[in-house]
Design an enzyme around this catalytic site. Structure first.
Site, PDB file in Angstrom:
ATOM      1  N   ALA A 222      41.314  35.410  29.433  1.00  0.00           N
ATOM      2  CA  ALA A 222      42.355  35.217  30.127  1.00  0.00           C
ATOM      3  C   ALA A 222      43.679  35.740  29.326  1.00  0.00           C
ATOM      4  O   ALA A 222      43.818  34.934  28.333  1.00  0.00           O
ATOM      5  CB  ALA A 222      42.515  33.660  30.707  1.00  0.00           C
ATOM      6  N   THR A 223      44.186  36.606  29.688  1.00  0.00           N
ATOM      7  CA  THR A 223      45.616  37.125  29.059  1.00  0.00           C
ATOM      8  C   THR A 223      46.614  36.850  29.873  1.00  0.00           C
ATOM      9  O   THR A 223      46.809  37.472  31.043  1.00  0.00           O
ATOM     10  CB  THR A 223      45.533  38.560  28.522  1.00  0.00           C
ATOM     11  OG1 THR A 223      44.215  38.799  27.782  1.00  0.00           O
ATOM     12  CG2 THR A 223      46.611  39.039  27.600  1.00  0.00           C
ATOM     13  N   GLY A 224      47.937  36.088  29.618  1.00  0.00           N
ATOM     14  CA  GLY A 224      48.829  35.862  30.505  1.00  0.00           C
ATOM     15  C   GLY A 224      49.447  34.600  30.002  1.00  0.00           C
ATOM     16  O   GLY A 224      49.567  34.113  28.989  1.00  0.00           O
ATOM     17  N   GLY A 225      50.133  33.988  30.937  1.00  0.00           N
ATOM     18  CA  GLY A 225      51.183  33.130  30.650  1.00  0.00           C
ATOM     19  C   GLY A 225      50.472  31.638  30.687  1.00  0.00           C
ATOM     20  O   GLY A 225      49.077  31.524  30.833  1.00  0.00           O
ATOM     21  N   GLY A 227      49.631  29.339  32.883  1.00  0.00           N
ATOM     22  CA  GLY A 227      48.906  28.984  34.127  1.00  0.00           C
ATOM     23  C   GLY A 227      47.520  29.528  34.070  1.00  0.00           C
ATOM     24  O   GLY A 227      46.418  28.820  34.233  1.00  0.00           O
ATOM     25  N   CYS A 276      53.771  40.217  24.065  1.00  0.00           N
ATOM     26  CA  CYS A 276      53.969  38.804  23.809  1.00  0.00           C
ATOM     27  C   CYS A 276      54.345  38.681  22.178  1.00  0.00           C
ATOM     28  O   CYS A 276      54.891  37.714  22.069  1.00  0.00           O
ATOM     29  CB  CYS A 276      53.001  38.141  24.084  1.00  0.00           C
ATOM     30  SG  CYS A 276      51.310  38.905  23.415  1.00  0.00           S
TER      31      CYS A 276
END
Ligand code: NAD
Length: 469
Positions: A222-225, A227, A276
């Protein structure tokens, strides 16, 4: 020879049956010919399971190397197309920088050649440790680097013998699907079964969740914020969590100031600050702050002061103090135009002097707005950098020639990526001698990912033989 009525009826029935099948699969979101895009999670995973087994067992290491090399060459012809599409699709970033990111992902993502076998021998014989594929990986990708992430993940994951099903970001569906289509096009042209690299066509959170928890998915990336990283970690599967950051950059009184100014502008403005790892706040030792600022203003920064700063904040922050999504990844020129200030196209960064508690410092803004905070000395700066990074342990940077300061900050920050005397992007291979990664596993600790990160260690022991000395 004339066809009999009975024959004609049979032919028509057969054609109708085939059409029905095709419409049925299209309704499920599945393109029956291309098989890189699925509306149904079960269909995607089922195809991926089959393709992965064939890829793992029927393709030799040499085959895999040749195919991954060929894939890289093939993708090079599409880096521009994918960059344009990514900007159109998401409304964020800069085409020229996205081309650079795609090219970097193609050229500097390691392939199957990255693997080595660990062997230990002793009085009891020989022990081998090898990295083996997990199987099918679910990969959740961000809107900020959509095409580069798909390329980078796909190359890493299949190099390790895995298959991957992507769940693209809802606001980056077209460009993510196009990336998968191209990858699939090349792989199938080499005889690799469809389904090895595929994507969900409907990018709902529900679909992403269903994919992550599917019984045949063996690893979640999972790559993201925050949540999505939390969702991945709650999936019950082994997970690679590449989460958010808020990278500070310190410039101390020993830095080469002109170079530091240019590097900070380059890193901060790269793809409008979407990466990022990009410099998000500048902390500068007061005695060199004015000089550094002068160099920055000569090299693409535009300073906002007084009432204009208030106008800017009203625009780029929401009422609850979060980054306004309408301005994430937008050009500095466009942001300034929206507060009534016209500047030349050469302006890449909006510079604002700020205090530590300013929201522009505290929040991960993901836009080319750089708050600059003055500190009395390096120690003060370091303490501030630690506070504003919020313990993400993601990325940080320093410009200095004092080796004690450089070492002290590198140790104290404990970040996954630490850059000295270069723009942050050097640490993902753009002007730096390292492989590239667009999934930087901060939360779960694998670091900048490579093909090895998506594999599991297996040990095999032979007792009593095969030590040759
Ligand atoms: P985002 O969190 O909005 O979305 C990422 C993906 O997760 C999307 O595909 C989204 O649909 C999905 N998602 C979000 N919440 C989910 C949930 N609860 N369950 C299932 N799926 C969910 O991220 P974004 O705005 O596209 O990207 C920006 C963020 O990502 C920034 O915080 C940035 O720092 C971070 N990022 C980190 C890395 C890294 O390598 N560490 C790389 C790129 C971006």
């Amino acid at each position: 020879m004339a066809l009999r009525e009975q024959d004609i009826k049979q032919i028509v029935a057969k054609v109708l049956e085939e059409l029905k099948d095709q419409v049925g699969s299209l309704e499920k979101g599945r393109t029956s010919q291309a098989s890189y895009c699925y509306g149904d999670v079960d269909d995607a995973v089922e195809m991926a399971v089959k393709a992965q087994k064939i890829w793992q067992w029927e393709y030799s290491l040499e085959d895999k190397k040749k195919i991954v090399d060929g894939l890289k060459k093939f993708l090079l012809d599409y880096v521009e197309e994918l960059a344009v599409l990514a900007v159109e699709d998401t409304g964020m970033g800069r085409v020229d920088d996205k081309i650079a990111k795609n090219r970097l992902a193609v050229e500097k993502t390691p392939g199957p050649e990255f693997f080595t076998t660990k062997a230990t021998s002793g009085d009891n014989g020989l022990v081998l440790e090898e990295l083996s594929p997990f199987g099918v990986i679910a990969s959740i990708t961000p809107s900020t680097n959509p095409t580069a992430s798909v390329i980078n993940n796909a190359i890493c994951m299949i190099s390790g013998g895995n298959a991957v099903v992507f769940a693209p970001h809802p606001s980056a569906v077209k460009c993510s699907l196009r990336s998968c289509e191209l990858i699939n096009q090349y792989l199938t042209s080499q005889g690799v079964p469809a389904g090895l690299v595929s994507s969900l066509s409907i990018a709902t959170l529900e679909n992403a969740r269903k994919l992550m928890t599917h019984k045949d998915v063996r690893l979640v990336s999972a790559t993201g914020g925050p949540g999505v990283v939390k969702a991945a970690l709650s999936s019950g599967k082994p997970a690679i969590g590449a989460g958010p950051g808020n990278p500070p950059v310190i410039v101390d009184e020993t830095a080469h100031l002109e170079k530091a100014a240019k590097d900070v502008i380059a890193g901060c403005s790269f793809d409008n600050n979407l990466p990022c790892i990009a410099e998000k706040e500048l902390i500068v030792v007061n005695c060199v702050a004015d000089q550094l600022k002068r160099y920055m203003l000569e090299n693409g920064a535009f300073e906002l002061k007084g009432g204009d700063v208030g106008k800017l904040k009203k625009l780029v922050l929401t009422e609850d103090g979060k980054p306004n999504k309408d301005y994430v990844g937008k050009d500095a020129v466009r942001i300034l135009a929206d507060i009534g200030i016209k500047v030349p196209e050469s302006v890449r960064v909006i510079l604002v002097e700020a205090e530590e508690q300013d929201l522009l410092v505290q929040e991960e803004m993901l836009m080319p707005v750089l708050p600059m905070v003055r500190v009395s000395d390096f120690e003060d700066g370091l303490m501030m950098a630690l506070r504003v990074e919020h313990g993400f342990r993601h990325s940080a940077a320093i410009h200095s020639t004092n080796i004690d300061n450089m070492s002290r900050m590198a140790r104290a920050m404990e970040t996954t990526i630490f850059t000295k005397n270069a723009p942050s992007f050097a640490s993902i291979g753009f002007g730096g001698d390292c492989p590239t990664a667009f999934t930087i596993a901060t939360t779960t600790g694998q670091g900048p990912t490579t093909p090895l990160s998506f594999c599991r260690v297996r040990r095999c022991l032979l007792h009593g033989a095969f030590r040759i000395v």
